[in-house]
Enzyme design. Structure first.
Site, PDB file in Angstrom:
ATOM      1  N   VAL A   1       0.826  -1.211   0.000  1.00 19.14           N
ATOM      2  CA  VAL A   1       0.000   0.000   0.000  1.00 19.14           C
ATOM      3  C   VAL A   1       0.864   1.267   0.000  1.00 19.14           C
ATOM      4  CG1 VAL A   1      -1.601   1.351   1.419  1.00 19.14           C
ATOM      5  CG2 VAL A   1      -2.053  -1.057   0.980  1.00 19.14           C
TER       6      VAL A   1
ATOM      7  N   LYS B   1     -13.902   0.397   5.527  1.00 13.42           N
ATOM      8  CA  LYS B   1     -12.919  -0.542   4.975  1.00 13.42           C
ATOM      9  C   LYS B   1     -13.227  -1.976   5.411  1.00 13.42           C
ATOM     10  CE  LYS B   1      -9.349  -2.316   3.148  1.00 13.42           C
ATOM     11  NZ  LYS B   1      -9.275  -2.525   1.716  1.00 13.42           N
TER      12      LYS B   1
ATOM     13  N   ASN C   1     -14.543  -5.158   2.924  1.00 15.71           N
ATOM     14  CA  ASN C   1     -13.854  -6.459   2.828  1.00 15.71           C
ATOM     15  C   ASN C   1     -14.721  -7.597   3.345  1.00 15.71           C
ATOM     16  OD1 ASN C   1     -11.664  -5.506   1.544  1.00 15.71           O
ATOM     17  ND2 ASN C   1     -10.236  -5.697   3.237  1.00 15.71           N
TER      18      ASN C   1
ATOM     19  N   CYS D   1      -5.437  -9.421   3.442  1.00 18.50           N
ATOM     20  CA  CYS D   1      -6.525  -8.541   3.895  1.00 18.50           C
ATOM     21  C   CYS D   1      -7.799  -9.280   4.284  1.00 18.50           C
ATOM     22  CB  CYS D   1      -6.833  -7.500   2.826  1.00 18.50           C
ATOM     23  SG  CYS D   1      -5.483  -6.327   2.645  1.00 18.50           S
TER      24      CYS D   1
ATOM     25  N   LYS E   1      -7.804 -11.612   7.561  1.00 19.99           N
ATOM     26  CA  LYS E   1      -7.577 -10.903   8.828  1.00 19.99           C
ATOM     27  C   LYS E   1      -8.670  -9.852   9.081  1.00 19.99           C
ATOM     28  CE  LYS E   1      -4.558  -7.010   7.552  1.00 19.99           C
ATOM     29  NZ  LYS E   1      -5.477  -5.890   7.687  1.00 19.99           N
TER      30      LYS E   1
HETATM   31  N1  LIG Z   1      -2.079  -5.236   0.569  1.00 21.22           N
HETATM   32  C1  LIG Z   1      -3.268  -4.812   0.205  1.00 21.22           C
HETATM   33  O1  LIG Z   1      -3.803  -5.213  -0.835  1.00 21.22           O
HETATM   34  C2  LIG Z   1      -4.019  -3.798   1.041  1.00 21.22           C
HETATM   35  C3  LIG Z   1      -5.125  -3.135   0.485  1.00 21.22           C
HETATM   36  C4  LIG Z   1      -5.795  -2.206   1.248  1.00 21.22           C
HETATM   37  C5  LIG Z   1      -5.400  -1.954   2.558  1.00 21.22           C
HETATM   38  N2  LIG Z   1      -4.333  -2.631   3.091  1.00 21.22           N
HETATM   39  C6  LIG Z   1      -3.932  -2.312   4.459  1.00 21.22           C
HETATM   40  O2  LIG Z   1      -2.815  -1.434   4.376  1.00 21.22           O
HETATM   41  C7  LIG Z   1      -1.894  -1.693   5.452  1.00 21.22           C
HETATM   42  C8  LIG Z   1      -0.528  -2.050   4.888  1.00 21.22           C
HETATM   43  O3  LIG Z   1      -0.647  -3.248   4.150  1.00 21.22           O
HETATM   44  P1  LIG Z   1       0.523  -3.774   3.194  1.00 21.22           P
HETATM   45  O4  LIG Z   1      -0.015  -4.962   2.483  1.00 21.22           O
HETATM   46  O5  LIG Z   1       1.086  -2.629   2.424  1.00 21.22           O
HETATM   47  O6  LIG Z   1       1.585  -4.252   4.308  1.00 21.22           O
HETATM   48  P2  LIG Z   1       3.089  -4.695   4.081  1.00 21.22           P
HETATM   49  O7  LIG Z   1       3.379  -5.687   5.140  1.00 21.22           O
HETATM   50  O8  LIG Z   1       3.323  -5.039   2.657  1.00 21.22           O
HETATM   51  O9  LIG Z   1       3.926  -3.353   4.376  1.00 21.22           O
HETATM   52  C9  LIG Z   1       4.035  -2.735   5.613  1.00 21.22           C
HETATM   53  C10 LIG Z   1       5.398  -2.075   5.679  1.00 21.22           C
HETATM   54  O10 LIG Z   1       5.469  -1.265   6.854  1.00 21.22           O
HETATM   55  C11 LIG Z   1       6.808  -1.329   7.333  1.00 21.22           C
HETATM   56  N3  LIG Z   1       6.875  -0.822   8.707  1.00 21.22           N
HETATM   57  C12 LIG Z   1       6.492  -1.423   9.858  1.00 21.22           C
HETATM   58  N4  LIG Z   1       6.702  -0.601  10.904  1.00 21.22           N
HETATM   59  C13 LIG Z   1       7.248   0.531  10.407  1.00 21.22           C
HETATM   60  C14 LIG Z   1       7.677   1.768  10.996  1.00 21.22           C
HETATM   61  N5  LIG Z   1       7.630   1.984  12.307  1.00 21.22           N
HETATM   62  N6  LIG Z   1       8.173   2.716  10.176  1.00 21.22           N
HETATM   63  C15 LIG Z   1       8.258   2.521   8.851  1.00 21.22           C
HETATM   64  N7  LIG Z   1       7.865   1.376   8.246  1.00 21.22           N
HETATM   65  C16 LIG Z   1       7.367   0.404   9.014  1.00 21.22           C
HETATM   66  C17 LIG Z   1       7.182  -2.790   7.145  1.00 21.22           C
HETATM   67  O11 LIG Z   1       8.583  -2.995   7.171  1.00 21.22           O
HETATM   68  C18 LIG Z   1       6.561  -3.068   5.782  1.00 21.22           C
HETATM   69  O12 LIG Z   1       7.465  -2.833   4.722  1.00 21.22           O
HETATM   70  C19 LIG Z   1      -2.538  -2.803   6.283  1.00 21.22           C
HETATM   71  O13 LIG Z   1      -3.280  -2.225   7.313  1.00 21.22           O
HETATM   72  C20 LIG Z   1      -3.468  -3.481   5.297  1.00 21.22           C
HETATM   73  O14 LIG Z   1      -4.554  -4.116   5.922  1.00 21.22           O
HETATM   74  C21 LIG Z   1      -3.624  -3.527   2.358  1.00 21.22           C
END
Ligand SMILES: NC(=O)c1ccc[n+]([C@@H]2O[C@H](COP(=O)([O-])OP(=O)(O)OC[C@H]3O[C@@H](n4cnc5c(N)ncnc54)[C@H](O)[C@@H]3O)[C@@H](O)[C@H]2O)c1
Length: 437
Positions: free
Chosen positions: A7, A205, A209, A261, A264
């Site tokens: 994201v 959100k 989902n 997503c 969870k």
């Molecule tokens: N993946 C999807 O399709 C999607 C779609 C919509 C919403 N979301 C939501 O968006 C959020 C992120 O999802 P994602 O799939 O991108 O997760 P992800 O695990 O791919 O990425 C999260 C990133 O955050 C970093 N991180 C953790 N703590 C940190 C900090 N203190 N400072 C800086 N970076 C830090 C991690 O190292 C990681 O790279 C979640 O809440 C998820 O539910 C995801």
């Protein structure tokens, strides 16, 4: 952009592409180093070109130093992960440890007029807690908005650039106007920006989902019924889809939903419901139906081979939880592979993008084949888990030549049963009678 995952990286890149200066921060040093060299740590169609273009133009930067990114920022987006808690006492809840550690990390560097935007999927009330925590940490009032993300992996760039809607949860006119201005370039085709309270935005959100997951579990249960009652789910699907109240979208039977997503978020919403005294009957069932559906190919395979899988060789096409992504989090393919390995079978796999992620988890337990045909060499059966387009029109004659026995377990209904029977295959699919070639 705090958090440079699926994201954060897509959001940061698309915002840079519309002319903003964006710095993406992550605590994962290797990820940032790769990005600094134009090497994209995830597979997402179109992302690489966009990152390279905007980084060369100087609008998109990467760092592990939160202070460097946050100090000059007008908007600080929080896009860290919110996985499911592994605390048994808190079953299903969203774990906000990354959110709180990020908030503590950036709070001291936040400019007085900066707006914090929570993009991560978080339980209703989190925005208010972030607001309160920032007040404790900074000694002043910080504006905190919510802006849940609806992009789909595999089509993330397009979804971000052409959203069906943008949802924001705001408590000040300034936050609303700033986000409206930021999103204006993406809303030129009259798609709405919907402003509401942070709690409603946070809930939107989860509800989206939950409904999408419900549709998948619903059609999967109906597919299983069709199989037993002599119907064909494809015909039934067409039969209901023309009803405008029902429609066709998201009603494809398969091996269950996966990814980072849906599983969870359904469980987190059920957990929230229980917390406020509501028994989440429907949400629990959606989750349960999905967990069972992830075993549907396993059962078909066991039945076909009379339970004797030891020593058999299986080829698996598709490992990612859906096409056009390398994401294997909660992927149904892994449930099948675990079962086959536990039963003493040999498993060879192929996926166009997700092989490295699976190899990182399974190492030498699997055979990794470069092409869909190579994986079939000597196989007793093929199991299909992901509907990558390259699997849709294969060379059946060559497949049959390479396999030890021509049996296909298709978890995505890619083929016409009659056509495939004419090629001499025994074919099991979802919600349709098996055919014997
Ligand atoms: N993946 C999807 O399709 C999607 C779609 C919509 C919403 N979301 C939501 O968006 C959020 C992120 O999802 P994602 O799939 O991108 O997760 P992800 O695990 O791919 O990425 C999260 C990133 O955050 C970093 N991180 C953790 N703590 C940190 C900090 N203190 N400072 C800086 N970076 C830090 C991690 O190292 C990681 O790279 C979640 O809440 C998820 O539910 C995801």
């Amino acid at each position: 952009m705090i958090g440079t995952g699926y994201v954060g990286l897509v959001t940061g890149t698309c915002l840079a592409d519309s002319g903003n200066d964006v710095t993406c921060v992550d605590i994962d040093q290797e990820k940032i180093e790769r990005l600094e060299h134009g090497d994209i740590p995830i597979y997402e169609p179109g992302l690489s070109e966009l990152v390279v273009r905007n980084a060369s133009a100087g609008r998109l930067k990467f760092t592990t130093k939160t202070a460097e990114a946050v100090r000059p920022a007008k908007l600080a987006f929080l896009a860290v992960g919110t996985p499911m808690s592994d605390d048994p006492a808190d079953k299903g809840a969203a774990d906000l440890k990354y959110v709180w550690s990020a908030v503590e990390g950036f709070a001291p560097h936040l400019a007085a007029d900066a707006i914090v935007v929570v993009k991560s999927t978080v339980p209703p009330g989190t925005n208010a807690k972030v607001f309160a925590r920032l007040k404790e940490l900074t000694g002043r009032t910080c504006d905190v908005a919510s802006n849940p993300e609806f992009l789909k992996e595999g089509a993330a760039i397009n979804d971000f650039q052409y959203p069906d809607r943008v949802v924001i949860g705001v408590r000040t006119t300034e936050a609303q106007e700033t986000l409206q201005e930021l999103y204006r370039p993406f809303l030129r085709t009259d798609k709405p920006l919907l402003a509401m309270t942070p709690e409603s935005a946070e809930l939107t959100k989860y509800v989206a989902n939950a409904l999408l997951s419900t549709k998948i579990s619903f059609i999967n249960e109906m597919a299983n019924l069709c199989e037993r009652l002599g119907g064909d789910i494809n015909d039934v699907r067409r039969g209901i889809g023309h009803d405008r109240r029902i429609g066709f979208a998201f009603l494809f039977p398969g091996v269950g939903y996966g990814g980072s997503c849906f599983p969870k978020d359904v469980r987190a919403l059920a957990h929230l419901a229980r917390h406020v005294g509501i028994d989440p009957l429907l949400l629990d069932s959606v989750d349960e139906v999905n967990n069972r559906q992830k075993h549907v190919l396993t059962h078909k395979i066991r039945d076909h081979f009379g339970g004797h899988l030891a020593g058999k060789r299986f080829a698996v096409w598709g490992l990612s939880f859906k096409p056009k992504t390398d994401d294997v989090r909660e992927a149904p393919a892994l449930t099948l592979i675990d079962h086959l390995l536990e039963s003493g079978a040999k498993v060879a796999v192929h996926d166009p993008e997700a092989m490295d992620n699976v190899k990182a988890e399974y190492g030498e337990k699997l055979v990794y084949a470069k092409t869909p045909l190579d994986v079939l060499e000597g196989a007793d059966a093929l199991a299909i888990n992901t509907e990558w387009s390259e699997f849709r029109n294969p060379d059946f004659a060559e497949m049959k030549r390479r396999m030890r026995s021509p049996v296909i377990f298709d978890g995505r209904n890619l083929y016409d049963p009659t056509h495939i029977r004419d090629h001499g295959f025994t074919y099991y699919s979802i919600g349709r009678s098996p055919v014997v070639g």
